[in-house]
Design a protein around this motif. Structure first.
Motif, PDB file in Angstrom:
ATOM      1  N   TYR A 169       4.626   0.008  -7.397  1.00 45.01           N
ATOM      2  CA  TYR A 169       4.830  -1.176  -6.567  1.00 45.01           C
ATOM      3  C   TYR A 169       4.949  -0.788  -5.090  1.00 45.01           C
ATOM      4  O   TYR A 169       4.309  -1.406  -4.227  1.00 45.01           O
ATOM      5  N   THR A 211       3.772   7.548  -0.151  1.00 42.04           N
ATOM      6  CA  THR A 211       3.567   6.144   0.203  1.00 42.04           C
ATOM      7  C   THR A 211       2.994   6.081   1.619  1.00 42.04           C
ATOM      8  O   THR A 211       3.553   6.672   2.540  1.00 42.04           O
ATOM      9  N   ILE A 265       1.472   0.279  -3.724  1.00 37.60           N
ATOM     10  CA  ILE A 265       0.582  -0.861  -3.476  1.00 37.60           C
ATOM     11  C   ILE A 265       1.033  -1.630  -2.236  1.00 37.60           C
ATOM     12  O   ILE A 265       0.221  -1.996  -1.381  1.00 37.60           O
ATOM     13  N   LYS A 266       2.335  -1.864  -2.129  1.00 35.40           N
ATOM     14  CA  LYS A 266       2.881  -2.594  -0.979  1.00 35.40           C
ATOM     15  C   LYS A 266       2.576  -1.859   0.335  1.00 35.40           C
ATOM     16  O   LYS A 266       2.137  -2.474   1.317  1.00 35.40           O
ATOM     17  N   THR A 274      -6.491  -5.597  11.333  1.00 33.17           N
ATOM     18  CA  THR A 274      -6.222  -6.624  12.343  1.00 33.17           C
ATOM     19  C   THR A 274      -6.259  -6.002  13.734  1.00 33.17           C
ATOM     20  O   THR A 274      -5.894  -4.835  13.921  1.00 33.17           O
ATOM     21  N   ALA A 311      -3.318  -1.242   5.367  1.00 33.25           N
ATOM     22  CA  ALA A 311      -4.661  -1.835   5.449  1.00 33.25           C
ATOM     23  C   ALA A 311      -4.662  -3.039   6.383  1.00 33.25           C
ATOM     24  O   ALA A 311      -5.615  -3.250   7.141  1.00 33.25           O
ATOM     25  N   TRP A 312      -3.601  -3.840   6.329  1.00 34.03           N
ATOM     26  CA  TRP A 312      -3.486  -4.985   7.240  1.00 34.03           C
ATOM     27  C   TRP A 312      -3.418  -4.503   8.686  1.00 34.03           C
ATOM     28  O   TRP A 312      -4.049  -5.083   9.561  1.00 34.03           O
ATOM     29  N   GLU A 313      -2.690  -3.437   8.926  1.00 31.20           N
ATOM     30  CA  GLU A 313      -2.571  -2.880  10.280  1.00 31.20           C
ATOM     31  C   GLU A 313      -3.928  -2.398  10.787  1.00 31.20           C
ATOM     32  O   GLU A 313      -4.282  -2.623  11.940  1.00 31.20           O
ATOM     33  N   ASN A 353       0.171   0.364   0.864  1.00 37.18           N
ATOM     34  CA  ASN A 353      -1.273   0.355   1.104  1.00 37.18           C
ATOM     35  C   ASN A 353      -1.727  -0.956   1.725  1.00 37.18           C
ATOM     36  O   ASN A 353      -2.553  -0.970   2.636  1.00 37.18           O
ATOM     37  N   VAL A 354      -1.200  -2.066   1.217  1.00 34.09           N
ATOM     38  CA  VAL A 354      -1.560  -3.376   1.774  1.00 34.09           C
ATOM     39  C   VAL A 354      -1.085  -3.480   3.219  1.00 34.09           C
ATOM     40  O   VAL A 354      -1.812  -3.969   4.096  1.00 34.09           O
ATOM     41  N   GLN A 355       0.128  -3.002   3.487  1.00 36.67           N
ATOM     42  CA  GLN A 355       0.674  -3.072   4.843  1.00 36.67           C
ATOM     43  C   GLN A 355      -0.152  -2.233   5.821  1.00 36.67           C
ATOM     44  O   GLN A 355      -0.477  -2.696   6.920  1.00 36.67           O
TER      45      GLN A 355
END
Length: 158
Positions: free
Chosen positions: A66, A113, A69-70, A81, A76-78, A72-74
Motif C-alpha cells: 500500500y 518507497t 503504491i501510494k 504535473t 508520478a503526479w509530481e 508511486n502515485v504521489q
C-alpha cells in the motif's frame, strides 16, 4: 517455528500434487489450507509463535505494498504535473528498533518507497536520518514512520 513452516510447505506441495493444479491460486489456497490444518492440529502446543507471525508478515507485506503504491502515485503526479508541489527535507527519526537487522530492514523499507531515502544512522544507533520529497509537518512524518514501518518491524521481530 522452522518445523511448522516446513510442515506447512510440505502439506502445500502435497495439496498441489493431489489436485494437479500448479497455478498460483491453487498453491496459495493449499498454503492457507495447510496453515489452518496445522493450527487446528497443534492448537494446544505451547510454542505457537508461527501462528502469530504468519498473519503479521502478511499484514506487513500488504502495508508495504500500500505504501509503495501510494508513493508511486504521489511521485508520478509530481512528475506529470507542471506545478512544483514538493516540500523536500531531511528529518532525524528517533529509533525504537535496536538491532542492526531491524535498523537495516527499516532503512530499506523507507528507501524502497519512492520519494524517500534513508541517508544515515547516528553513531549510537538512536536516530535514522531520512530524506523525503514531501515533508509538510516534521512530527507527522516521524509519527507515520514510527506507527507504520517501525511498529510492524517490532511486531515481527518480537
Amino acid at each position: 517455528m522452522k518445523n511448522r513452516f516446513l510442515a506447512n510447505l510440505l502439506l502445500t506441495f502435497i495439496w498441489v500434487a493431489l489436485t494437479g493444479g500448479f497455478t498460483f491460486a491453487n498453491i496459495l489456497f493449499g498454503f492457507i489450507l495447510s496453515y489452518f490444518l496445522l493450527f487446528v492440529i497443534t492448537r494446544g502446543a505451547s510454542k505457537a509463535r508461527y501462528f502469530k507471525l504468519v498473519p503479521k508478515l502478511i499484514s506487513f507485506f500488504f502495508y508495504f505494498l500500500y505504501q509503495l503504491i501510494k508513493a508511486n502515485v504521489q511521485v508520478a503526479w509530481e512528475v506529470g504535473t507542471p506545478k512544483y508541489h514538493m516540500t523536500p527535507g531531511i528529518v532525524g527519526v528517533p529509533l525504537d528498533v535496536t538491532s542492526d537487522g531491524q535498523i537495516t530492514m527499516l532503512a530499506n523499507m523507507i528507501t524502497l518507497t519512492p520519494g524517500t531515502l534513508s541517508l544515515d544512522v547516528s553513531e549510537d544507533k538512536k536516530v535514522l536520518y531520512v530524506y523525503s520529497m514531501y515533508i509538510t509537518n516534521k512530527e507527522d512524518f516521524i509519527r507515520d514512520i514510527k506507527n507504520g514501518f517501525e511498529k510492524r518491524i517490532l511486531e515481527i521481530s518480537s
